[in-house]
Design an enzyme around this catalytic site. Structure first.
Site, PDB file in Angstrom:
ATOM      1  N   GLY A  10      69.485  47.355 -19.200  1.00 16.39           N
ATOM      2  CA  GLY A  10      69.013  47.210 -17.828  1.00 16.39           C
ATOM      3  C   GLY A  10      68.454  48.505 -17.269  1.00 16.39           C
ATOM      4  O   GLY A  10      68.444  49.547 -17.943  1.00 16.39           O
ATOM      5  N   ASP A  36      78.864  40.572 -24.814  1.00 13.37           N
ATOM      6  CA  ASP A  36      78.789  39.624 -23.717  1.00 13.37           C
ATOM      7  C   ASP A  36      80.084  39.765 -22.904  1.00 13.37           C
ATOM      8  O   ASP A  36      81.159  39.390 -23.383  1.00 13.37           O
ATOM      9  CB  ASP A  36      78.634  38.211 -24.271  1.00 13.37           C
ATOM     10  N   ILE A  37      79.969  40.319 -21.695  1.00 10.99           N
ATOM     11  CA  ILE A  37      81.182  40.600 -20.927  1.00 10.99           C
ATOM     12  C   ILE A  37      81.893  39.335 -20.444  1.00 10.99           C
ATOM     13  O   ILE A  37      83.018  39.414 -19.942  1.00 10.99           O
ATOM     14  CB  ILE A  37      80.901  41.541 -19.736  1.00 10.99           C
ATOM     15  N   ALA A  60      74.750  42.774 -15.125  1.00 13.82           N
ATOM     16  CA  ALA A  60      74.791  41.885 -13.953  1.00 13.82           C
ATOM     17  C   ALA A  60      73.737  40.798 -14.082  1.00 13.82           C
ATOM     18  O   ALA A  60      72.730  40.970 -14.772  1.00 13.82           O
ATOM     19  CB  ALA A  60      74.559  42.672 -12.668  1.00 13.82           C
ATOM     20  N   THR A  62      70.996  39.459 -12.032  1.00 12.26           N
ATOM     21  CA  THR A  62      70.294  40.039 -10.889  1.00 12.26           C
ATOM     22  C   THR A  62      69.121  39.202 -10.390  1.00 12.26           C
ATOM     23  O   THR A  62      68.426  39.632  -9.472  1.00 12.26           O
ATOM     24  CB  THR A  62      69.776  41.444 -11.237  1.00 12.26           C
ATOM     25  N   ASP A 102      74.102  45.867  -2.031  1.00 13.83           N
ATOM     26  CA  ASP A 102      74.035  45.663  -0.584  1.00 13.83           C
ATOM     27  C   ASP A 102      74.064  44.183  -0.208  1.00 13.83           C
ATOM     28  O   ASP A 102      74.322  43.844   0.945  1.00 13.83           O
ATOM     29  CB  ASP A 102      72.742  46.292  -0.034  1.00 13.83           C
ATOM     30  N   TYR A 125      73.914  35.179  -5.290  1.00 15.41           N
ATOM     31  CA  TYR A 125      73.933  36.495  -5.927  1.00 15.41           C
ATOM     32  C   TYR A 125      74.933  37.414  -5.228  1.00 15.41           C
ATOM     33  O   TYR A 125      75.824  37.986  -5.865  1.00 15.41           O
ATOM     34  CB  TYR A 125      72.537  37.116  -5.914  1.00 15.41           C
ATOM     35  N   LYS A 129      78.585  38.793  -6.680  1.00 17.22           N
ATOM     36  CA  LYS A 129      78.849  40.220  -6.825  1.00 17.22           C
ATOM     37  C   LYS A 129      80.090  40.632  -6.030  1.00 17.22           C
ATOM     38  O   LYS A 129      80.895  41.449  -6.489  1.00 17.22           O
ATOM     39  CB  LYS A 129      77.638  41.032  -6.383  1.00 17.22           C
TER      40      LYS A 129
END
Length: 304
Positions: A10, A36-37, A60, A62, A102, A125, A129
């Site tokens: 990334g 692969d988490i 992530a 994203t 954010d 999203y 997160k």
């Protein structure tokens, strides 16, 4: 110190791997095909194989708009993955540094958002997160979560590269002017994380918890685009600047609602570690200069 970097393909992950040696650290970069988490057994395998002293998670989901229809996958990567990493880190006795966003905030306000401000994500999203942040905090005391915003850089897909492409294709375009945030260069984010990792290597601890970090000063997407085109033209990345029209968010509807206010208060990180926000315009200049140096002739022609 060896660091296991998740999401090494990334924007931030690539910079982490490339810059680690400058901080006296060894980065073991793993992309999703390698680790692969969402698969706990793969995490355990890599921890046993590489024996890292720290994990940095830059992996992530994203795709903000796609997350609205791909909720299961977004939560698997953004919530379950961090939970798996934190649980494995706890068992291995190593800390975890994690990137967040954010988008955990609703985007309403007129002052920079602090770490302890109320969170109210408006889409999948941001919600996924935030769930990842909470999962880490529940599993592992020795964690540091770094929220950032409007990430751009040399690698991957981002707003800067999109504007360069559109600027080469169009004489004019509209860019949203009623969303405000802090553009943050990926290499700069990596530098902060690596500085913290080096501090941990030397001191044996960090002031764990939640921090904000972004570029400054605050601007709109319209302001950001104008500066991209100004600098790109001066460097020869664009033959001429397109005309940019400010438009409202309502004029550019998207499946996911974007925060109108994404300005982060980064004073806690500065107070704790002396890390200051950088001027995104200077970081943008560095990225564009690197693009200008490395563009192949055929690629440069396509931007003319």
């Amino acid at each position: 110190m060896r660091i296991l970097v998740c999401g090494a393909n990334g924007q931030v992950g690539r910079e982490l791997v490339e810059r680690a040696a400058n901080f006296g650290l060894t980065a073991i970069g793993r992309d999703r095909q390698q680790l692969d988490i969402t698969r706990s057994e793969q995490i355990e395998r890599d921890l046993q194989q590489f024996q890292p002293q720290m994990i940095i998670n830059a992996a992530a989901y994203t795709h903000v708009d796609n997350a609205e229809k791909d909720e299961q996958q977004a939560y698997a990567i953004n919530r379950d993955g961090p939970r798996n990493l934190a649980a494995a880190a706890a068992r291995a006795g190593v800390p975890l540094l994690h990137l967040s966003t954010d988008y955990v905030f609703c985007g309403e306000g007129d002052r920079p958002c602090r770490e302890d401000d109320h969170t109210a994500p408006t889409g999948v999203y941001g919600a996924s997160k935030l769930a990842g942040e909470q999962a880490i905090a529940e599993q592992l005391p020795e964690h540091l979560i770094l929220r950032t915003s409007w990430v751009y850089g040399l690698h991957g897909h981002n707003f800067v590269k999109t504007m360069l492409r559109l600027g080469a294709e169009r004489d004019s375009l509209g860019v949203v002017s009623d969303q405000v945030g802090g553009p943050t260069e990926a290499g700069n984010i990596a530098g902060v994380l690596l500085w913290l990792a080096r501090h941990y290597a030397r001191e044996g601890s960090l002031a764990w918890g939640l921090y904000h970090y972004s570029g400054a000063p605050a601007c709109s997407w319209y302001d950001f685009a104008e500066e991209i085109f100004r600098q790109a033209e001066a460097l020869g990345l664009l033959a001429r600047r397109p005309q940019v029209r400010p438009i409202a968010t309502s004029d550019y509807p998207t499946p996911a609602r974007r925060p109108a206010w994404s300005v982060l208060d980064c004073s806690r990180l500065h107070a704790q570690y002396g890390i200051s926000q950088r001027d995104w315009r200077r970081d943008l200049a560095d990225v564009l200069e690197r693009l200008a140096r490395h563009e192949q002739p055929a690629a440069r022609a396509s931007l003319a």
